[in-house]
Design a protein around this motif. Structure first.
Motif, PDB file in Angstrom:
ATOM      1  N   THR A 114       9.979   4.690  -1.174  1.00 35.77           N
ATOM      2  CA  THR A 114      10.277   6.109  -0.952  1.00 35.77           C
ATOM      3  C   THR A 114       9.704   6.667   0.348  1.00 35.77           C
ATOM      4  OG1 THR A 114       8.355   6.702  -2.326  1.00 35.77           O
ATOM      5  CG2 THR A 114      10.506   6.587  -3.416  1.00 35.77           C
ATOM      6  N   TRP A 115       8.860   5.919   1.034  1.00 39.49           N
ATOM      7  CA  TRP A 115       8.285   6.340   2.307  1.00 39.49           C
ATOM      8  C   TRP A 115       9.217   6.048   3.482  1.00 39.49           C
ATOM      9  CZ3 TRP A 115       8.061   1.897   5.131  1.00 39.49           C
ATOM     10  CH2 TRP A 115       8.021   0.701   4.408  1.00 39.49           C
ATOM     11  N   VAL A 116      10.227   5.225   3.274  1.00 38.19           N
ATOM     12  CA  VAL A 116      11.092   4.781   4.372  1.00 38.19           C
ATOM     13  C   VAL A 116      11.779   5.935   5.102  1.00 38.19           C
ATOM     14  CG1 VAL A 116      13.213   3.501   4.925  1.00 38.19           C
ATOM     15  CG2 VAL A 116      11.417   2.427   3.558  1.00 38.19           C
ATOM     16  N   PRO A 117      12.363   6.941   4.409  1.00 35.08           N
ATOM     17  CA  PRO A 117      13.035   8.009   5.157  1.00 35.08           C
ATOM     18  C   PRO A 117      12.147   8.687   6.198  1.00 35.08           C
ATOM     19  CG  PRO A 117      13.645   8.143   2.852  1.00 35.08           C
ATOM     20  CD  PRO A 117      12.546   7.105   2.951  1.00 35.08           C
ATOM     21  N   ARG A 118      10.859   8.749   5.966  1.00 28.43           N
ATOM     22  CA  ARG A 118       9.953   9.396   6.916  1.00 28.43           C
ATOM     23  C   ARG A 118       9.792   8.589   8.206  1.00 28.43           C
ATOM     24  NH1 ARG A 118       4.528  10.981   3.885  1.00 28.43           N
ATOM     25  NH2 ARG A 118       4.028  11.547   6.050  1.00 28.43           N
ATOM     26  N   LEU A 119      10.127   7.316   8.154  1.00 22.54           N
ATOM     27  CA  LEU A 119       9.976   6.464   9.336  1.00 22.54           C
ATOM     28  C   LEU A 119      11.312   6.099   9.974  1.00 22.54           C
ATOM     29  CD1 LEU A 119       7.169   3.930   8.294  1.00 22.54           C
ATOM     30  CD2 LEU A 119       6.966   6.046   9.600  1.00 22.54           C
ATOM     31  N   MET A 120      12.399   6.662   9.460  1.00 19.46           N
ATOM     32  CA  MET A 120      13.702   6.345  10.030  1.00 19.46           C
ATOM     33  C   MET A 120      13.839   7.026  11.381  1.00 19.46           C
ATOM     34  SD  MET A 120      15.087   4.185   8.124  1.00 19.46           S
ATOM     35  CE  MET A 120      16.780   4.135   8.685  1.00 19.46           C
ATOM     36  N   SER A 121      13.777   6.224  12.423  1.00 17.83           N
ATOM     37  CA  SER A 121      13.813   6.744  13.783  1.00 17.83           C
ATOM     38  C   SER A 121      14.323   5.653  14.714  1.00 17.83           C
ATOM     39  CB  SER A 121      12.407   7.189  14.219  1.00 17.83           C
ATOM     40  OG  SER A 121      12.332   7.348  15.612  1.00 17.83           O
ATOM     41  N   GLY A 122      14.967   6.083  15.786  1.00 17.29           N
ATOM     42  CA  GLY A 122      15.411   5.124  16.775  1.00 17.29           C
ATOM     43  C   GLY A 122      14.259   4.375  17.412  1.00 17.29           C
ATOM     44  N   VAL A 123      13.052   4.945  17.313  1.00 23.48           N
ATOM     45  CA  VAL A 123      11.866   4.293  17.869  1.00 23.48           C
ATOM     46  C   VAL A 123      11.658   2.925  17.215  1.00 23.48           C
ATOM     47  CG1 VAL A 123       9.355   4.443  18.079  1.00 23.48           C
ATOM     48  CG2 VAL A 123      10.771   6.471  18.453  1.00 23.48           C
ATOM     49  N   TYR A 124      11.989   2.833  15.918  1.00 22.55           N
ATOM     50  CA  TYR A 124      11.786   1.585  15.189  1.00 22.55           C
ATOM     51  C   TYR A 124      13.103   0.817  15.014  1.00 22.55           C
ATOM     52  CZ  TYR A 124       7.490   4.086  14.088  1.00 22.55           C
ATOM     53  OH  TYR A 124       6.324   4.800  14.190  1.00 22.55           O
ATOM     54  N   GLY A 125      14.003   0.984  15.961  1.00 25.15           N
ATOM     55  CA  GLY A 125      15.329   0.397  15.821  1.00 25.15           C
ATOM     56  C   GLY A 125      15.537  -0.913  16.539  1.00 25.15           C
TER      57      GLY A 125
ATOM     58  N   ILE B  97       0.837  -1.207   0.000  1.00 27.34           N
ATOM     59  CA  ILE B  97       0.000   0.000   0.000  1.00 27.34           C
ATOM     60  C   ILE B  97       0.869   1.253   0.000  1.00 27.34           C
ATOM     61  CG2 ILE B  97      -1.638   1.347   1.385  1.00 27.34           C
ATOM     62  CD1 ILE B  97      -2.773  -1.377   2.345  1.00 27.34           C
ATOM     63  N   ALA B  98       1.907   1.278   0.845  1.00 31.03           N
ATOM     64  CA  ALA B  98       2.789   2.446   0.923  1.00 31.03           C
ATOM     65  C   ALA B  98       3.561   2.649  -0.371  1.00 31.03           C
ATOM     66  CB  ALA B  98       3.752   2.290   2.098  1.00 31.03           C
ATOM     67  N   ASP B  99       4.022   1.569  -0.978  1.00 31.66           N
ATOM     68  CA  ASP B  99       4.758   1.681  -2.238  1.00 31.66           C
ATOM     69  C   ASP B  99       3.878   2.253  -3.342  1.00 31.66           C
ATOM     70  OD1 ASP B  99       7.031   0.635  -1.084  1.00 31.66           O
ATOM     71  OD2 ASP B  99       6.828  -1.361  -1.974  1.00 31.66           O
ATOM     72  N   ALA B 100       2.608   1.904  -3.314  1.00 31.19           N
ATOM     73  CA  ALA B 100       1.696   2.353  -4.367  1.00 31.19           C
ATOM     74  C   ALA B 100       1.150   3.754  -4.118  1.00 31.19           C
ATOM     75  CB  ALA B 100       0.529   1.368  -4.502  1.00 31.19           C
ATOM     76  N   GLY B 101       0.848   4.076  -2.859  1.00 31.48           N
ATOM     77  CA  GLY B 101       0.161   5.339  -2.588  1.00 31.48           C
ATOM     78  C   GLY B 101       0.812   6.236  -1.566  1.00 31.48           C
ATOM     79  N   GLY B 102       1.999   5.877  -1.069  1.00 37.84           N
ATOM     80  CA  GLY B 102       2.662   6.700  -0.071  1.00 37.84           C
ATOM     81  C   GLY B 102       2.226   6.329   1.335  1.00 37.84           C
ATOM     82  N   LEU B 103       2.926   6.867   2.303  1.00 38.28           N
ATOM     83  CA  LEU B 103       2.662   6.540   3.699  1.00 38.28           C
ATOM     84  C   LEU B 103       1.254   6.982   4.122  1.00 38.28           C
ATOM     85  CD1 LEU B 103       4.164   5.225   6.060  1.00 38.28           C
ATOM     86  CD2 LEU B 103       4.880   7.502   6.783  1.00 38.28           C
ATOM     87  N   GLU B 104       0.759   8.062   3.507  1.00 42.99           N
ATOM     88  CA  GLU B 104      -0.579   8.556   3.859  1.00 42.99           C
ATOM     89  C   GLU B 104      -1.664   7.526   3.535  1.00 42.99           C
ATOM     90  OE1 GLU B 104       2.169  11.884   3.378  1.00 42.99           O
ATOM     91  OE2 GLU B 104       1.628  10.193   2.077  1.00 42.99           O
TER      92      GLU B 104
END
Length: 238
Positions: free
Chosen positions: A113-124, A38-45
């Motif tokens: 392309t949505w991955v940079p928006r979720l790059m956080s230590g929270v998901y590490g 879904i994210a790959d097709a339509g973005g994180l939104e």
């Protein structure tokens, strides 16, 4: 009396599915794959519990038995794409290995392309994220510095890759939305910039433009950025 606030939790410490009932119809891998599609097709939104449930063919409320929070869904997504890292035996050349890891991370971000928006230590703390971090530290075995410094190197390098790639993605998305070509846009902006520099108000910028040797090689710029980060940690170049 106010209800008790939700407590922090890590989805990896939870069972695959909460609640009673028949054998789970889906795995976390199924859910993550649906959300990534879904994210790959339509973005994180476009990612929502309702859309993921529809993609899986189940009810939205039943999905919460597997994934209690949207933040957990994001963590599953980051872990899923983290599996795309190719974990190779370190070569013994820590700089070359870390550059290869960085370039691979950049490629993954361009595929998703949505991955940079979720790059956080929270998901590490996901399995594939920990696997990749362990691999990076193995690549850094020849570097004689404390592990704290090595983890700082990995974090800084990933930060540079994320920032650089996010800018590339944003530029590409903006270009696709324009009713004219990127070359036309750049020509107009360069002409304006030239007119401002020609006023004499920006002598240092003028000097910089005089040194300009032609189009910027963005691949070379990216590689230099990586090399400069590694230089800061390399005792042979310090």
């Amino acid at each position: 009396m106010a209800g008790k606030a939700a407590e922090p939790q890590v989805i990896w410490a939870r069972p695959e599915r909460t609640g009673r009932g028949p054998r789970p119809a889906f795995t976390r891998a199924d859910i993550a794959a649906a959300a990534v599609r879904i994210a790959d097709a339509g973005g994180l939104e476009a990612v929502s519990m309702r859309h993921v449930a529809a993609e899986l063919g189940c009810g939205t409320m039943s999905l919460y038995n597997y994934v209690p929070r949207k933040e957990d869904l994001y963590e599953l997504m980051i872990d899923a794409v983290g599996a795309e890292h190719e974990i190779r035996e370190p070569s013994g050349d820590w700089r070359a290995d870390m550059i290869r890891n960085a370039e691979e991370t950049r490629a993954i971000m361009h595929r998703h392309t949505w991955v940079p928006r979720l790059m956080s230590g929270v998901y590490g703390f996901s399995p594939n994220t920990l696997r990749y971090l362990e691999h990076c530290l193995a690549c850094l075995d020849p570097l004689d510095v404390p592990y704290g410094v090595k983890t700082e190197l990995v974090a800084l390098l990933n930060g540079v890759v994320t920032t650089y790639t996010a800018n590339e993605i944003a530029t590409a998305e903006r270009t696709r939305s324009m009713p004219w070509s990127e070359e036309e846009e750049n020509a107009v902006r360069i002409a304006y910039l030239g007119s401002q520099v020609a006023t004499g108000a920006y002598p240092r910028l003028a000097a910089a433009f005089m040194e300009d040797s032609g189009p910027i090689d963005l691949e070379a710029v990216f590689r230099r950025a990586l090399e400069r980060v590694l230089d800061a940690f390399d005792p042979d170049r310090g």
